[in-house]
Design a protein around this motif. Sequence first.
Motif, short mmCIF file in Angstrom:
data_model
loop_
_atom_site.label_atom_id
_atom_site.label_comp_id
_atom_site.label_asym_id
_atom_site.label_seq_id
_atom_site.Cartn_x
_atom_site.Cartn_y
_atom_site.Cartn_z
N VAL A 1 0.85 -1.18 0.00
CA VAL A 1 0.00 0.00 0.00
C VAL A 1 0.89 1.24 0.00
N ASN A 2 0.41 2.31 -0.61
CA ASN A 2 1.13 3.59 -0.58
C ASN A 2 0.81 4.28 0.74
N VAL A 3 1.68 4.11 1.72
CA VAL A 3 1.40 4.57 3.09
C VAL A 3 1.16 6.07 3.13
N ASP A 4 1.90 6.83 2.36
CA ASP A 4 1.78 8.29 2.42
C ASP A 4 0.38 8.79 2.11
N GLU A 5 -0.38 8.03 1.32
CA GLU A 5 -1.74 8.45 0.97
C GLU A 5 -2.68 8.44 2.17
N PHE A 6 -2.33 7.71 3.22
CA PHE A 6 -3.26 7.47 4.32
C PHE A 6 -2.87 8.17 5.63
N ILE A 7 -1.85 9.00 5.57
CA ILE A 7 -1.36 9.61 6.80
C ILE A 7 -2.21 10.80 7.24
N ARG A 8 -2.59 11.65 6.31
CA ARG A 8 -3.27 12.89 6.67
C ARG A 8 -4.74 12.65 7.00
N LYS A 9 -5.20 13.23 8.08
CA LYS A 9 -6.60 13.13 8.49
C LYS A 9 -7.50 13.93 7.54
N ASP A 10 -8.71 13.42 7.30
CA ASP A 10 -9.69 14.11 6.45
C ASP A 10 -10.96 14.32 7.26
N ASN A 11 -11.13 15.50 7.81
CA ASN A 11 -12.31 15.78 8.63
C ASN A 11 -13.55 16.06 7.79
N GLY A 12 -13.35 16.37 6.52
CA GLY A 12 -14.49 16.68 5.66
C GLY A 12 -15.38 15.49 5.36
N PHE A 13 -14.80 14.30 5.32
CA PHE A 13 -15.58 13.11 5.00
C PHE A 13 -16.65 12.86 6.05
N LYS A 14 -16.34 13.15 7.30
CA LYS A 14 -17.30 12.94 8.38
C LYS A 14 -18.54 13.82 8.18
N SER A 15 -18.33 15.08 7.87
CA SER A 15 -19.47 15.97 7.67
C SER A 15 -20.24 15.59 6.41
N ASP A 16 -19.56 15.05 5.40
CA ASP A 16 -20.25 14.58 4.20
C ASP A 16 -21.27 13.50 4.52
N GLN A 17 -21.03 12.74 5.57
CA GLN A 17 -21.92 11.65 5.95
C GLN A 17 -22.90 12.06 7.06
N SER A 18 -22.99 13.37 7.30
CA SER A 18 -23.90 13.92 8.33
C SER A 18 -23.61 13.33 9.70
N ARG A 43 4.92 1.12 7.15
CA ARG A 43 6.09 1.64 6.44
C ARG A 43 7.20 0.59 6.35
N ARG A 44 7.37 -0.19 7.40
CA ARG A 44 8.46 -1.15 7.45
C ARG A 44 8.21 -2.39 6.61
N GLU A 45 6.96 -2.87 6.58
CA GLU A 45 6.68 -4.17 5.97
C GLU A 45 5.83 -4.12 4.70
N TYR A 46 4.98 -3.10 4.57
CA TYR A 46 3.96 -3.17 3.52
C TYR A 46 3.92 -1.95 2.61
N ASP A 47 4.90 -1.06 2.72
CA ASP A 47 4.89 0.12 1.85
C ASP A 47 5.18 -0.29 0.40
N ARG A 48 4.58 0.43 -0.51
CA ARG A 48 4.70 0.11 -1.94
C ARG A 48 6.16 0.09 -2.40
N ASP A 49 6.95 1.06 -1.97
CA ASP A 49 8.34 1.13 -2.43
C ASP A 49 9.15 -0.07 -1.97
N ILE A 50 8.88 -0.54 -0.78
CA ILE A 50 9.58 -1.73 -0.27
C ILE A 50 9.21 -2.95 -1.13
#
Length: 269
Positions: free
Chosen positions: A69-86, A250-257
């Motif tokens: 998995v591309n770990v960097d894609e999942f690091i930043r929190k997204d607070n907008g998705f919560k409000s999208d789901q009311s 990052r250690r075991e499952y990152d895409r680059d590894i």
Amino acid sequence: ILISRVFGRKIVIQIHSSVSACDGTNVMRWIVRHIYSLGSKILVFTEEDRKKIAILVPKEKAEIFPNAVNVDEFIRKDNGFKSDQSIPEEGKIVLFISRLIKDKGVYDLIESIPSVVKENENAYFLFAGEGPEKTRMEAICRRKGIEGKVRFLGHIQQNDVTRAFTSADIFVLPARHPEGMPMAVLEALAAGLPIVSTPLGAIPDIVKDGINGFLVEPNAPEQIAEKIGLLLHRDDLKKKIREENIRLARREYDRDIALNKLEKLYHSL
């Protein structure tokens, strides 16, 4: 595979599910044995799968190779998705992402919801995915009076999959039958989510009970409810798990590894 062999090509066979063909009929075993024997390398998810393959072909041909998995894609929190789901800002999201079928444990998760929300009024359950059980699941939620705490998102695009993971608090996949190495579990790992799942397929290789999540028995909604409830009340535990899971991803499952490992494998043939 046969055509590649005729033309003298090296063959890498990657099995994206748990190895089970070895347990089939004599005809299937004969086919599997002879097809697998043509491979230069056979990539599997777990040591258990490697042992099953070794019954059919020389052990040195089999190698453990995880999904990535591309770990960097999942690091930043997204607070907008919560409000999208009311869902209110103080709401806690329990996320399920997979096909809505019985084998994925969808009914076990639904059965766990009433006791969870009884003790945690800010808990909300998101089901992302399509499947033949969706209509029945919605009906059960209405019958139990929990429809206000459940969101059925249907199929969502990859961008929204990432947003769902980065807005969630807990990921649950209570599968009833062996999984390969579910991408959703790795994505939850990369997002730093505590994972509640069952010890099937490659999942126990990723989730260590009590360390970076919890393993529950299949068909055990009461265990699911217990672990979700524990995590909802333990912010300190969630913080510890978040750090551990991102580090592990990052250690075991990152895409680059994975790419580097695969490149070395190809050059070795």
